[in-house]
Enzyme design. Structure first.
Site, PDB file in Angstrom:
ATOM      1  N   LYS A  15       0.828  -1.203   0.000  1.00 16.28           N
ATOM      2  CA  LYS A  15       0.000   0.000   0.000  1.00 16.28           C
ATOM      3  C   LYS A  15       0.872   1.266   0.000  1.00 16.28           C
ATOM      4  CE  LYS A  15      -3.989  -2.184   0.196  1.00 16.28           C
ATOM      5  NZ  LYS A  15      -3.680  -3.555   0.576  1.00 16.28           N
ATOM      6  N   HIS A  16       0.238   2.429   0.089  1.00 19.53           N
ATOM      7  CA  HIS A  16       0.961   3.692  -0.041  1.00 19.53           C
ATOM      8  C   HIS A  16       2.002   3.883   1.051  1.00 19.53           C
ATOM      9  CE1 HIS A  16      -2.633   4.365  -2.467  1.00 19.53           C
ATOM     10  NE2 HIS A  16      -1.894   5.197  -3.148  1.00 19.53           N
TER      11      HIS A  16
END
Length: 390
Positions: free
Chosen positions: A187-188
């Site tokens: 994820k980010h």
């Protein structure tokens, strides 16, 4: 075909630097490895970033969704509408509470849940909507909120892909009744594993905090009895879903770099789009003018009618070039477990068709320009070798 890469390029990967490592080491040398101050510091940082009043951290994103379903009061027989084109957790969290996932088909352009289909799926048993910001592009939150308000439904936004995204100028995480973010390594930002729920509702916040810790409280205002300062009560069946201070320290450090990570992703997206937009064999991602995607995933849709190969052959040809492609996702209702529950093929025809044509390309902040160009070359080479002659 000539070999473009000698080493494997994954579709996603974390970016950990010395600042992250140092923050984790500080916790390892402290008195608290869990249930310490780092968790509340991380929660406050996330809430401040997205503009919500509260944030409650969990051991992972699935646990956070489970907590949100509990806080929303979902129980046996309650129906919850969600998208089929998502990871299984978006629906599993409903099952954990005894609820019934109801799959509403997707918009063929955005690949997000279609609000018009949501409206058609609402019954007297509907309790909530779990829209998913697929690939990082926000759903039509305005329309979904309007539908929810009209029908007295709770909106639990699955924004596992969308930390850093905005909708009509507002940060995702500040709009829905509850919003979940995931901190898995692809994820980010990452905390190793981890998830969080943001909300402006104090009642939801209090339920989430108690739910993640066995349903136990020491809050004097909530106790049925009070035997003394040591006393606590388990008031409902909760779970051990607590985030550790080790995870929180890493997450908070990563959060400081989120905007940089998102900008790097956008730069790569522009290169991908510029390279692929004129190819008739593929369709680049649709970009909704109402929202700014945070670009968790980059998905190409292959028009196999213009190719002498199906999606599987294209996928395998890219893998042979050491390009770590993936597919997101097999529609949830087609998974064996859901078929056993009675869900059938055909209930979401748009999602089912899209699934057969999409491939996820590598996208993560630590990719070099050479990595990006290698992906572009590989895709073009594979298309050239498989395209139909007109």
């Amino acid at each position: 075909m000539s070999n473009i890469r000698d080493t494997y390029l994954p579709y996603g990967k974390q970016w950990i630097d010395d600042d992250d490592i140092n923050e984790v080491v500080k916790v390892l040398k402290s008195n608290y490895l869990t249930t310490g101050p780092a968790v509340s510091e991380f929660e406050e940082a996330v809430a401040n970033y997205v503009g919500s009043k509260y944030a409650v951290a969990f051991s992972n994103g699935t646990a956070a969704l489970h907590g949100a379903c509990f806080a929303a009061g979902i129980s046996n027989g309650d129906e919850v509408i969600t998208t089929p084109l998502t990871f299984a957790a978006s629906a599993n969290c409903v099952l954990y509470q005894g609820g019934v996932p109801v799959f509403a088909d997707i918009d063929p352009h955005t690949y997000n849940i279609d609000p018009e289909v949501i409206e058609r799926k609402i019954t007297s048993k509907t309790k909530a909507i779990i829209p998913v910001d697929f690939t990082g592009q926000p759903v039509n939150l305005e329309k979904i909120k309007e539908i929810a308000d009209k029908n007295n439904l709770v909106v639990i936004e699955d924004a596992a892909h969308a930390l850093g995204a905005t909708y009509k100028g507002e940060k995702v995480g500040s709009i829905s009744d509850m919003t979940m973010f995931s901190f898995h390594p692809v994820k980010h930002i990452t905390s190793g594993e981890g998830g969080i729920i943001t909300t402006d509702n104090k009642e939801y916040r209090d339920k989430l905090v108690q739910f993640r810790s066995h349903g136990i409280t020491r809050d004097a205002d909530k106790l049925v009895e009070n035997h003394g300062p040591w006393y606590y009560e388990m008031q409902f069946l909760g779970y051990n879903y607590r985030m550790t201070d080790i995870q929180a320290a890493l997450g908070k450090s990563q959060l400081m770099k989120l905007d940089k990570f998102v900008e790097l992703r956008k730069t790569m997206i522009e290169k991908y789009n510029d390279s692929f937009k004129e190819l008739p064999q593929v369709k680049i991602p649709y970009q909704d003018a109402n929202g700014s995607s945070s670009w968790h995933l980059y998905i190409l849709r292959f028009d196999t009618s213009k190719l002498k190969a199906d999606r599987k052959e294209i996928f395998e040809a890219l893998q042979k070039q050491n390009i770590g492609v993936n597919v997101h996702y097999l529609p949830v209702h087609l998974l064996p477990y859901y078929k056993e529950l009675g869900y059938e093929k055909g209930i979401a025809p748009v999602a089912e068709e899209v699934y057969t044509e999409i491939i996820t390309l590598p996208l993560f902040p630590a990719m070099t320009d050479k990595d990006v160009q290698d992906v572009i070359k590989a895709v073009k080479q594979v298309i050239e070798s498989h395209k139909k002659l007109v």
